[in-house]
Design a protein around this motif. Structure first.
Motif, mmCIF file in Angstrom:
data_model
loop_
_atom_site.group_PDB
_atom_site.id
_atom_site.type_symbol
_atom_site.label_atom_id
_atom_site.label_comp_id
_atom_site.label_asym_id
_atom_site.label_seq_id
_atom_site.Cartn_x
_atom_site.Cartn_y
_atom_site.Cartn_z
ATOM 1 N N SER A 49 -22.791 37.468 -44.140
ATOM 2 C CA SER A 49 -21.432 38.011 -44.115
ATOM 3 C C SER A 49 -21.294 39.120 -43.083
ATOM 4 N N ARG A 50 -22.359 39.467 -42.418
ATOM 5 C CA ARG A 50 -22.359 40.529 -41.420
ATOM 6 C C ARG A 50 -22.482 39.963 -40.004
ATOM 7 N N LEU A 51 -21.706 38.938 -39.701
ATOM 8 C CA LEU A 51 -21.719 38.367 -38.357
ATOM 9 C C LEU A 51 -21.075 39.341 -37.376
ATOM 10 N N PRO A 52 -21.536 39.337 -36.136
ATOM 11 C CA PRO A 52 -20.922 40.248 -35.155
ATOM 12 C C PRO A 52 -19.459 39.891 -34.915
ATOM 13 N N PHE A 53 -18.642 40.918 -34.798
ATOM 14 C CA PHE A 53 -17.208 40.743 -34.596
ATOM 15 C C PHE A 53 -16.916 40.631 -33.103
ATOM 16 N N SER A 54 -16.035 39.723 -32.743
ATOM 17 C CA SER A 54 -15.686 39.533 -31.340
ATOM 18 C C SER A 54 -14.972 40.771 -30.806
ATOM 19 N N LEU A 55 -15.448 41.285 -29.692
ATOM 20 C CA LEU A 55 -14.863 42.474 -29.092
ATOM 21 C C LEU A 55 -13.452 42.205 -28.572
ATOM 22 N N ARG A 56 -13.170 40.969 -28.222
ATOM 23 C CA ARG A 56 -11.838 40.622 -27.711
ATOM 24 C C ARG A 56 -10.763 40.861 -28.772
ATOM 25 N N PHE A 57 -11.043 40.522 -30.033
ATOM 26 C CA PHE A 57 -10.077 40.782 -31.106
ATOM 27 C C PHE A 57 -9.831 42.273 -31.263
ATOM 28 N N PHE A 58 -10.888 43.064 -31.163
ATOM 29 C CA PHE A 58 -10.761 44.507 -31.270
ATOM 30 C C PHE A 58 -9.892 45.057 -30.141
ATOM 31 N N LEU A 59 -10.117 44.593 -28.911
ATOM 32 C CA LEU A 59 -9.346 45.101 -27.773
ATOM 33 C C LEU A 59 -7.880 44.692 -27.853
ATOM 34 N N ILE A 60 -7.617 43.479 -28.318
ATOM 35 C CA ILE A 60 -6.225 43.053 -28.485
ATOM 36 C C ILE A 60 -5.548 43.913 -29.546
ATOM 37 N N GLY A 103 -0.493 51.046 -17.312
ATOM 38 C CA GLY A 103 -1.485 50.625 -18.303
ATOM 39 C C GLY A 103 -1.460 49.132 -18.532
ATOM 40 N N LEU A 104 -0.262 48.553 -18.597
ATOM 41 C CA LEU A 104 -0.142 47.107 -18.764
ATOM 42 C C LEU A 104 -0.697 46.370 -17.555
ATOM 43 N N TYR A 105 -0.428 46.879 -16.357
ATOM 44 C CA TYR A 105 -0.969 46.264 -15.138
ATOM 45 C C TYR A 105 -2.497 46.350 -15.136
ATOM 46 N N HIS A 106 -3.040 47.481 -15.550
ATOM 47 C CA HIS A 106 -4.497 47.637 -15.602
ATOM 48 C C HIS A 106 -5.106 46.637 -16.595
ATOM 49 N N GLU A 107 -4.495 46.480 -17.761
ATOM 50 C CA GLU A 107 -4.981 45.502 -18.745
ATOM 51 C C GLU A 107 -4.938 44.092 -18.159
ATOM 52 N N TRP A 108 -3.856 43.776 -17.485
ATOM 53 C CA TRP A 108 -3.697 42.455 -16.894
ATOM 54 C C TRP A 108 -4.707 42.247 -15.762
ATOM 55 N N ASN A 109 -4.909 43.275 -14.923
ATOM 56 C CA ASN A 109 -5.831 43.201 -13.796
ATOM 57 C C ASN A 109 -7.274 43.044 -14.273
ATOM 58 N N GLN A 110 -7.629 43.670 -15.384
ATOM 59 C CA GLN A 110 -8.974 43.580 -15.927
ATOM 60 C C GLN A 110 -9.211 42.267 -16.681
ATOM 61 N N GLY A 111 -8.164 41.487 -16.904
ATOM 62 C CA GLY A 111 -8.301 40.204 -17.585
ATOM 63 C C GLY A 111 -8.292 40.299 -19.098
ATOM 64 N N MET A 112 -7.830 41.414 -19.642
ATOM 65 C CA MET A 112 -7.834 41.566 -21.095
ATOM 66 C C MET A 112 -6.730 40.757 -21.765
ATOM 67 N N LEU A 113 -5.750 40.327 -21.016
ATOM 68 C CA LEU A 113 -4.659 39.559 -21.602
ATOM 69 C C LEU A 113 -4.897 38.059 -21.504
ATOM 70 N N ASN A 114 -5.998 37.626 -20.882
ATOM 71 C CA ASN A 114 -6.329 36.200 -20.768
ATOM 72 C C ASN A 114 -7.280 35.798 -21.897
ATOM 73 N N TRP A 115 -6.932 34.741 -22.621
ATOM 74 C CA TRP A 115 -7.786 34.258 -23.696
ATOM 75 C C TRP A 115 -8.720 33.154 -23.200
ATOM 76 N N SER A 116 -8.580 32.729 -21.974
ATOM 77 C CA SER A 116 -9.362 31.590 -21.492
ATOM 78 C C SER A 116 -10.794 31.960 -21.136
ATOM 79 N N ASN A 117 -11.138 33.241 -21.029
ATOM 80 C CA ASN A 117 -12.499 33.640 -20.648
ATOM 81 C C ASN A 117 -13.470 33.373 -21.744
#
Length: 117
Positions: A49-60, A103-117
């Motif tokens: 029950s202690r599986l590692p949590f995806s960091l992408r969910f945390f960042l979103i 801030g939104l541009y930085h998030e977009w530029n860093q690829g944090m808004l893409n789920w395909s990675n």
């Protein structure tokens, strides 16, 4: 007649005793293995029950909280418009929105808004 300090100390003592008794009485005597294990529809758990949590969910989640707070800050600005100097209000609003857009541009530029990675 009792002074205010004496009454306050007496109330503090009574409250502390009640809290101490409540903590002693509320503790369980036995730790049951079945109750402390994770529950999955009555079956034994197949994996940990202690599986590692995806960091992408945390960042979103963090991105959502930032832009949720943004809305909470923008809405009062609309109400304050009629009470403020229009020039100062405009400059403050533009600076605030520009910071958020950067801030939104930085998030977009860093690829944090893409789920395909």
């Amino acid at each position: 007649m009792f002074s205010i300090m004496t009454i306050a100390l007496l109330l503090l003592l009574i409250t502390s005793i009640i809290m101490f008794l409540a903590s002693i009485l509320s503790k369980k005597a036995l730790i049951d293995r079945e109750k402390s294990s994770p529950f999955e529809c009555g079956f034994d758990p197949k994996s940990s029950s202690r599986l590692p949590f995806s960091l992408r969910f945390f960042l979103i989640t963090i991105i959502f909280l930032i832009f949720d707070v943004e809305i909470a800050l923008i809405l009062p600005m609309i109400i304050i418009l009629k009470y403020s100097n229009i020039m100062i209000w405009s400059i403050t609003s533009i600076i605030f929105i520009l910071i958020l857009l950067m801030g939104l541009y930085h998030e977009w530029n860093q690829g944090m808004l893409n789920w395909s990675n």
